[in-house]
Enzyme design. Structure first.
Site, PDB file in Angstrom:
ATOM      1  N   SER A 175      -9.676   1.488   3.255  1.00 28.71           N
ATOM      2  CA  SER A 175      -8.652   2.557   2.325  1.00 28.71           C
ATOM      3  C   SER A 175      -7.646   1.467   1.635  1.00 28.71           C
ATOM      4  O   SER A 175      -7.122   1.853   0.479  1.00 28.71           O
ATOM      5  CB  SER A 175      -7.822   3.546   3.177  1.00 28.71           C
ATOM      6  OG  SER A 175      -7.006   2.776   4.148  1.00 28.71           O
ATOM      7  N   LYS A 196       0.876  -1.226   0.123  1.00 27.69           N
ATOM      8  CA  LYS A 196       0.087  -0.106   0.066  1.00 27.69           C
ATOM      9  C   LYS A 196       0.843   1.328   0.073  1.00 27.69           C
ATOM     10  O   LYS A 196       1.946   1.196   0.510  1.00 27.69           O
ATOM     11  CB  LYS A 196      -0.743   0.015   1.318  1.00 27.69           C
ATOM     12  CG  LYS A 196      -1.874   1.116   1.281  1.00 27.69           C
ATOM     13  CD  LYS A 196      -2.689   0.864   2.640  1.00 27.69           C
ATOM     14  CE  LYS A 196      -3.605   1.782   2.763  1.00 27.69           C
ATOM     15  NZ  LYS A 196      -4.699   1.563   4.033  1.00 27.69           N
ATOM     16  N   SER A 219      -9.495  -0.874   7.339  1.00 24.14           N
ATOM     17  CA  SER A 219      -9.069  -0.666   5.961  1.00 24.14           C
ATOM     18  C   SER A 219      -8.384  -1.961   5.329  1.00 24.14           C
ATOM     19  O   SER A 219      -7.957  -1.897   4.297  1.00 24.14           O
ATOM     20  CB  SER A 219      -8.227   0.388   5.869  1.00 24.14           C
ATOM     21  OG  SER A 219      -8.722   1.456   5.892  1.00 24.14           O
TER      22      SER A 219
HETATM   23  N1  GLN Z   1     -12.776   3.885   6.965  1.00 24.10           N
HETATM   24  C1  GLN Z   1     -12.128   4.217   8.289  1.00 24.10           C
HETATM   25  C2  GLN Z   1     -11.839   5.596   8.169  1.00 24.10           C
HETATM   26  O1  GLN Z   1     -12.223   6.169   7.040  1.00 24.10           O
HETATM   27  C3  GLN Z   1     -10.892   3.398   8.497  1.00 24.10           C
HETATM   28  C4  GLN Z   1      -9.694   3.715   7.779  1.00 24.10           C
HETATM   29  C5  GLN Z   1      -8.712   2.884   7.981  1.00 24.10           C
HETATM   30  O2  GLN Z   1      -8.640   1.890   8.474  1.00 24.10           O
HETATM   31  N2  GLN Z   1      -7.524   3.140   7.676  1.00 24.10           N
HETATM   32  O3  GLN Z   1     -11.347   6.162   9.233  1.00 24.10           O
END
Ligand code: GLN
Length: 489
Positions: free
Chosen positions: A156, A81, A180
């Site tokens: 994400s 990532k 994410s």
């Molecule tokens: N969807 C969550 C957020 O927007 C988690 C994001 C993540 O785990 N990086 O913060």
């Protein structure tokens, strides 16, 4: 098999390399060509390291030909990532702001992968600074779900999950602050694991919510998840929160994976609002666990109804602090219109960050500001303690907790405009981050439209191997490894 290397698991690829059926250069070339051909349809990658990876493959071939022992990840193409550092390469975090930032050091996971002879073939797309659940907040690229091109891959770590689902690489690393890794893995029909907080070093990961962030693998089999965890789950003195424990013998433990007689906790009350379609798949998964000999027991995790609210106070507070370093001076593209120092900060941040990131910085600054800190931040930390306690209590009566990974299957791009609806995507995943527990998402079938469903298992602290073991038992009953999206077979 020669023209179908992508249907092999990472472990099978490594074995084929060790046996001498393929050279590392052949494997590497195969996947690089596949990415070149198919990624324009998926949009998973932000960078492809053709020369760098072929060079590594060449060295690895020489090493093998000399008879030297090869590492656990030998010849396996791996994507990271793009919030993880590879020295000398750009780390964008999916942001316009960092498109000029070249990492000056390797993340610990990068070093560990390369020491184990894994080949990093490129970096994958993400919501900007890992903030989001659909990868729609990437400022750089649109990523589609390989199963349904009109749908998002989740986020994400959407690029990592889509890359693995489309078989552009057998393993990718993601990061998980609130879901994410697990949510995009669920949307893309692959396996994703968030280890216990501190199990994998965060050194060289661009921080979002430091007390919640964990790096973890996304792959097509539980065995490949175990293989990667054996390599990256190491204590690291460079990360002050790294657990002082040995990584674990995942592969050895997995050989005897069994779930018979194990108690699985189900937070029935917390799950009463499940939509009928989600409920149907979840009930079917519970039945499978029962048929495998597990015993279902109710657990009380009602407090998790506060988890999303708690998370959006703590994660934004930490993000507002962590993102203060992006000022157009040390990091990030400096605004050309700025004339004074204050304008350098203001204009660079205004032009560089997307609106979701700005919103989080504003929220985080607000909940930490004098006069509000008690009402928001300090209170949220107390709720976090209560959530940790509730999990501890639940684990007195069971070995793992089962829930759906997501409330819905993958949704069409643009379908969720209300930010709160988007935040609720992580309703079932955030608890494990707040309580620092290991959790895994594994595919549990498809809905009528052919969209993947998944089930999540959360383990007690440091029981990463255990949940992987249970997940593998489930995987044997619901083999999903051979399900490949149309057009990518
Ligand atoms: N969807 C969550 C957020 O927007 C988690 C994001 C993540 O785990 N990086 O913060």
């Amino acid at each position: 098999m020669k023209n179908k290397l992508h249907i092999l698991s990472a472990k099978q690829l490594r074995d084929a390399f060790i046996e001498g059926s393929f050279s590392a250069q052949q494997i590497c070339c195969y996947f690089l060509d596949r990415i070149e051909k198919l990624d324009p349809q998926v949009g998973a990658f932000l960078a492809i390291y053709r020369e760098r990876s072929l060079e590594q493959a060449k060295n690895l071939d020489e090493k093998r030909n000399l008879g030297a022992p090869c590492g656990k990840l030998a010849a396996i193409p791996i994507a990271l990532k793009d919030n993880l550092h590879v020295e000398g390469e750009v780390t964008t975090c999916g942001s316009k702001f960092l498109t000029n930032y070249r990492a000056v050091f390797n993340a610990t996971v990068t070093n560990l992968i390369e020491e184990a002879d894994g080949i990093i073939i490129g970096k994958t797309n993400l919501d900007e600074f890992a903030m989001g659940s659909s990868t729609e907040h990437s400022a750089l690229r649109k990523t589609v779900n390989p199963w349904h091109s009109e749908c998002v891959p989740g986020g994400s770590s959407g690029g990592s999950a889509a890359a693995v689902a489309a078989r552009l690489c057998p393993i990718a690393l993601g990061t998980d602050t609130g879901g994410s890794i697990r949510q995009p893995a669920a949307f893309c029909g692959v396996v994703g694991m968030k280890p216990t907080y501190g199990r994998v070093s965060r050194y060289g990961l661009v921080a979002f919510g430091s007390s919640l962030d964990q790096i973890g693998p996304i792959a097509t089999t539980t065995e490949d998840i175990g293989l990667m965890m054996e390599v990256i789950g190491q204590h690291d003195p460079s990360d002050a929160t790294s657990l002082p424990i040995h990584g674990g013998d995942y592969i050895k433990e997995l050989v005897k994976s069994d779930i018979r007689g194990k108690k699985l906790g189900v937070p029935y009350n917390f799950l009463t609002n499940l939509a009928p379609e989600a409920r149907e798949n979840f009930d079917a998964s519970l039945k499978i666990f029962e048929n495998l000999g597990a015993k279902l027991v109710p657990v009380d995790l009602d407090i998790l109804k506060y988890s999303v609210a708690t998370y959006y106070i703590l994660a934004t507070a930490e993000a507002s602090t962590n993102l203060a370093r992006f000022d157009g001076i040390r990091y990030g593209i400096r605004s050309k219109n700025a004339k004074t120092l204050d304008e350098v900060y203001d204009y660079s941040r205004r032009d560089g960050f997307g609106w979701e990131v700005k919103k989080r910085i504003l929220l985080g600054t607000y909940v930490l500001s004098s006069g509000y800190q008690d009402a928001y931040y300090n209170r949220a930390t107390k709720v976090r303690v209560k959530i940790i306690d509730a999990f501890l209590k639940a684990f007195e009566g069971c070995e793992a907790i089962v829930s759906p990974t997501t409330p819905t299957p993958c949704f069409p791009r643009g379908a969720i405009q209300d930010p709160v609806q988007m935040y609720l995507q992580d309703l079932y995943t955030i608890g494990a981050n707040l309580a620092r527990l290991p959790a895994i998402s594994i595919p549990s079938g498809f809905n009528k439209e052919g969209k993947p469903w998944s089930v999540q298992m959360i383990g007690a602290s440091k029981e990463d191997v255990r949940i992987l073991e249970y997940a593998q038992a489930f995987e044997r009953a619901v083999p999903f490894f051979s399900s490949i999206p149309k057009g990518f077979e």
